[in-house]
Each structure stands twice: as C-alpha cells, then as structure tokens.
Design a protein around this motif. Structure first.
Motif, PDB file in Angstrom:
ATOM      1  N   ARG A  55      12.512  -3.829   5.456  1.00  0.00           N
ATOM      2  CA  ARG A  55      11.386  -3.009   5.025  1.00  0.00           C
ATOM      3  C   ARG A  55      11.755  -2.459   3.663  1.00  0.00           C
ATOM      4  O   ARG A  55      12.458  -1.474   3.543  1.00  0.00           O
ATOM      5  CB  ARG A  55      11.184  -1.873   6.009  1.00  0.00           C
ATOM      6  N   GLU A  98      -5.551  -0.077  -9.100  1.00  0.00           N
ATOM      7  CA  GLU A  98      -5.350   0.842  -7.968  1.00  0.00           C
ATOM      8  C   GLU A  98      -5.784   2.258  -8.310  1.00  0.00           C
ATOM      9  O   GLU A  98      -6.404   2.949  -7.485  1.00  0.00           O
ATOM     10  CB  GLU A  98      -3.889   0.869  -7.529  1.00  0.00           C
ATOM     11  N   TYR A 138       0.014   3.868   5.588  1.00  0.00           N
ATOM     12  CA  TYR A 138       0.060   5.296   5.278  1.00  0.00           C
ATOM     13  C   TYR A 138      -0.593   6.116   6.388  1.00  0.00           C
ATOM     14  O   TYR A 138      -0.450   7.316   6.440  1.00  0.00           O
ATOM     15  CB  TYR A 138      -0.656   5.568   3.951  1.00  0.00           C
ATOM     16  N   ASP A 179      -1.769  -3.366 -10.250  1.00  0.00           N
ATOM     17  CA  ASP A 179      -1.095  -2.248  -9.587  1.00  0.00           C
ATOM     18  C   ASP A 179      -0.015  -1.793 -10.558  1.00  0.00           C
ATOM     19  O   ASP A 179       0.990  -2.479 -10.735  1.00  0.00           O
ATOM     20  CB  ASP A 179      -0.484  -2.676  -8.250  1.00  0.00           C
ATOM     21  N   ASP A 223       3.672  -0.690  -8.034  1.00  0.00           N
ATOM     22  CA  ASP A 223       3.636  -1.058  -6.616  1.00  0.00           C
ATOM     23  C   ASP A 223       4.969  -0.606  -6.026  1.00  0.00           C
ATOM     24  O   ASP A 223       6.014  -0.896  -6.581  1.00  0.00           O
ATOM     25  CB  ASP A 223       3.447  -2.566  -6.459  1.00  0.00           C
ATOM     26  N   GLY A 224       4.902   0.168  -4.933  1.00  0.00           N
ATOM     27  CA  GLY A 224       6.129   0.778  -4.423  1.00  0.00           C
ATOM     28  C   GLY A 224       6.297   2.183  -4.976  1.00  0.00           C
ATOM     29  O   GLY A 224       7.390   2.618  -5.329  1.00  0.00           O
ATOM     30  N   THR A 225       5.167   2.923  -5.046  1.00  0.00           N
ATOM     31  CA  THR A 225       5.195   4.268  -5.638  1.00  0.00           C
ATOM     32  C   THR A 225       6.152   5.211  -4.916  1.00  0.00           C
ATOM     33  O   THR A 225       6.836   6.014  -5.554  1.00  0.00           O
ATOM     34  CB  THR A 225       3.769   4.854  -5.656  1.00  0.00           C
ATOM     35  N   PHE A 274       4.671  -0.764   6.573  1.00  0.00           N
ATOM     36  CA  PHE A 274       3.899   0.101   7.455  1.00  0.00           C
ATOM     37  C   PHE A 274       2.841   0.865   6.672  1.00  0.00           C
ATOM     38  O   PHE A 274       3.009   1.144   5.491  1.00  0.00           O
ATOM     39  CB  PHE A 274       4.846   1.060   8.179  1.00  0.00           C
ATOM     40  N   ALA A 312       5.117  -4.484  -1.639  1.00  0.00           N
ATOM     41  CA  ALA A 312       4.511  -5.747  -1.199  1.00  0.00           C
ATOM     42  C   ALA A 312       4.663  -6.867  -2.229  1.00  0.00           C
ATOM     43  O   ALA A 312       5.017  -7.998  -1.880  1.00  0.00           O
ATOM     44  CB  ALA A 312       3.028  -5.521  -0.906  1.00  0.00           C
ATOM     45  N   ASP A 338      -2.119  -5.117  -4.354  1.00  0.00           N
ATOM     46  CA  ASP A 338      -0.741  -5.245  -3.837  1.00  0.00           C
ATOM     47  C   ASP A 338      -0.281  -6.700  -3.779  1.00  0.00           C
ATOM     48  O   ASP A 338       0.915  -6.975  -3.836  1.00  0.00           O
ATOM     49  CB  ASP A 338      -0.665  -4.674  -2.413  1.00  0.00           C
ATOM     50  N   GLU A 390       2.116  -8.026   6.594  1.00  0.00           N
ATOM     51  CA  GLU A 390       1.776  -6.601   6.508  1.00  0.00           C
ATOM     52  C   GLU A 390       0.279  -6.412   6.693  1.00  0.00           C
ATOM     53  O   GLU A 390      -0.510  -7.315   6.410  1.00  0.00           O
ATOM     54  CB  GLU A 390       2.226  -6.001   5.166  1.00  0.00           C
TER      55      GLU A 390
HETATM   56  C1  LIP Z   1       2.687  -0.048  -1.117  1.00  0.00           C
HETATM   57  C2  LIP Z   1       2.971  -1.478  -0.734  1.00  0.00           C
HETATM   58  C3  LIP Z   1       3.900  -1.521   0.486  1.00  0.00           C
HETATM   59  C4  LIP Z   1       3.252  -0.830   1.635  1.00  0.00           C
HETATM   60  C5  LIP Z   1       2.925   0.586   1.269  1.00  0.00           C
HETATM   61  C6  LIP Z   1       2.026   0.641   0.035  1.00  0.00           C
HETATM   62  P1  LIP Z   1       1.713   1.230  -3.211  1.00  0.00           P
HETATM   63  O1  LIP Z   1       1.813  -0.052  -2.200  1.00  0.00           O
HETATM   64  O2  LIP Z   1       3.604  -2.116  -1.797  1.00  0.00           O
HETATM   65  O3  LIP Z   1       4.167  -2.842   0.861  1.00  0.00           O
HETATM   66  O4  LIP Z   1       4.099  -0.867   2.753  1.00  0.00           O
HETATM   67  O5  LIP Z   1       2.265   1.168   2.372  1.00  0.00           O
HETATM   68  O6  LIP Z   1       0.793   0.038   0.308  1.00  0.00           O
HETATM   69  O7  LIP Z   1       0.934   2.297  -2.469  1.00  0.00           O
HETATM   70  O8  LIP Z   1       3.075   1.670  -3.562  1.00  0.00           O
HETATM   71  O9  LIP Z   1       0.951   0.689  -4.396  1.00  0.00           O
END
Ligand code: LIP
Length: 276
Positions: A200, A79, A176, A95, A98-100, A174, A204, A228, A221
C-alpha cells in the motif's frame, strides 16, 4: 468570398509528450522546493482525511496556465480546479500531486500526473494519447505514447510474464470514506493468505507505473478519479498490460484493475471470493 480558415493542425503525439514533460518537470521543481519548507493542510474535501495543500492548488494553477499558453484550444480536467471543454478535441487530465497524504507527511512517494486524451475526460470514452508520471522527490519519470511504447527514463518497459496468483505481489489502496475503508481492509485481510503479499504505497499513478515496471504483479483499487489513472493507465497499456473495471467494464470510480492479461481472470475470481 473568403475560404474558411482550416482548424490548427493537431500536434504529433511526441510533440504533445514533450510539452507535457516540460510542464511536469517545471511543476515538479515547484513541488519539491515547497516540500523543503513547511507544508500544511489548506482544506479537506470528501472527508476529514481527504486533504489538499496550497501546493496542490499552486501546482495545478501553474500547469493549467502553461497548457493554456501553449495549447489554448485544448480542454482541461484537473483534480483541484475542475474542467473546461476545448475546441481541439484534446483534453489534458491532470493530478498536480497524486499521493497528497504522502506529500503532506514527507514520504517521498508522490507524483505529478499529466495525460492528454482524445474525446471527453471520461475513462469510458476517452483515448489516451500521451502520459507522464513524474516523482519530484526521486526524479523518476514514466512516459508513454499510444502506439509508441512506455518508458522509465529512457528505458523501455515491458510487463514480465505473471506468476501464479499465490506468488503475486499485489498493490492496492483504500478510500477516504471510513466505512468503505473498513470493508476494503476486511477484504484485503481475506486476500492476504492467497497472494504473496500486498503493498500500500499511497499513489495510484505510481502504483500503475510500478506494475508496468514489473515491481508488482497486480494493482487494484476502488474510488479512483480519472486524474489518478489517466497517465499511469497508458503506461500500463503500452507496457503490455490491461487496465479495466470489473466484468469487462471500463476502469471507473467503482473499480480499477491493472494486470498482465493472462492473470486477469484469476484476479477477478479472487476479488469475487474476497468480496472486494
Ligand atoms: C490518492 C491515490 C491513492 C488512493 C488515495 C487517493 P490523491 O490520490 O493516489 O491511490 O489510495 O485514496 O485517491 O488524493 O493523493 O490525489
């Protein structure tokens, strides 16, 4: 006349999994330690709410370095640092966090996601070989090997028989992009009276693993990137689920649905109705 040097033997999937797990655990320790300190936004990407921290970047650099040390001929697709082709036919899809946004806010629901795929880093053409999804905050680890099953820790995972859709717990997320997020929110509002409830959770890869663990019944999604869902998608498939796009397509940025096969057509009809 010297005979050509044969290419190095391809490692077994269990060996690839062991390496991926070692690397995910090391990165997980770095990420958890950094979370005890102050975590700030290093930069914004596709929108003002799409943030990256220095820890995302440092963790990916560590992961990429460990892979290059152990598997110099493999490709990499991450990523934060993009990708590089390899000569081995294998590509690591990563990633680092994931879930930053959860990580930034200190919500203990984020994951290191590492997959090894055969072929290009493209969900329409890759074959996932192994996947690891590790939550550094909880220590919970999901793994899968193609043809070898999916596990949470040492426990084998099998998606339970699905309920009817009106009783289904649905996970989603949702974008960005604010305008798209508004349309997604409206679609979810139309969906709510027709399912049990939504979740939510913001990550992902963990949403996919929750489906494999029977914690939700449906996950869908839009705007997800390959990193992701590469690892979590294999966990779902090896637990007996399917990961698809709309109308038989491969999962892509356009759409990803993960579900028990028996529930797919009802979910697609619902998505048509709510114009998701
Ligand atoms: C996130 C995903 C999540 C999604 C966010 C974002 P990131 O990935 O894990 O499901 O809703 O919009 O894409 O940006 O934290 O790697």
């Amino acid at each position: 006349m010297t005979s050509p040097v044969p290419p190095p033997a391809r490692p077994s999937d269990p060996d690839l999994l062991a390496l991926a797990l070692d690397i995910a655990e090391e990165a997980g320790r770095m990420i958890a330690t950094a979370r005890e300190g102050t975590v700030t936004v290093a930069d914004r990407k596709s929108s003002s709410t799409d943030v990256v921290t220095q820890v995302d970047r440092d963790a990916e650099a560590l992961i990429r370095q460990r892979i290059a040390e152990a598997r110099p001929d493999d490709g990499f697709f991450g990523e934060e640092s993009g990708g590089g082709e390899g000569s081995s036919g294998l590509t690591w899809v990563v990633d680092p966090i994931d879930g930053t946004v959860n990580y930034l806010y200190g919500i203990p629901h984020y994951a290191v996601s590492i997959a090894v795929v055969e072929g290009p880093a493209d969900p329409a053409h890759w074959v996932e070989r192994v996947g690891v999804v590790l939550n550094p905050a909880s220590g919970e680890t999901f793994t899968a090997v193609r043809g070898g099953g999916a596990f949470r820790g040492g426990r084998a995972l099998r998606i339970p028989s699905p309920p009817t859709l009106d009783q289904a717990l649905v996970a989603t997320g949702f974008a960005y992009d604010a305008e798209l997020r508004g349309r997604q929110g409206a679609a979810v509002a139309r969906m709510l009276p027709r399912v049990r409830d939504i979740r939510r959770l913001g990550t992902a890869s963990l949403d996919l693993c929750n489906l494999a663990a029977g914690r939700v019944d449906v996950y869908f999604e839009r705007t997800l990137n390959p990193w992701d869902h590469a690892a979590g998608g294999l966990v779902v498939q090896e637990a007996g689920g399917i990961v698809v796009g709309r109308a038989g397509a491969a999962p892509s940025r356009d759409f990803l649905i993960a579900v028990h096969p028996e529930l797919l057509s009802a979910v697609e009809d619902l998505l048509d109705d709510i114009e998701a």
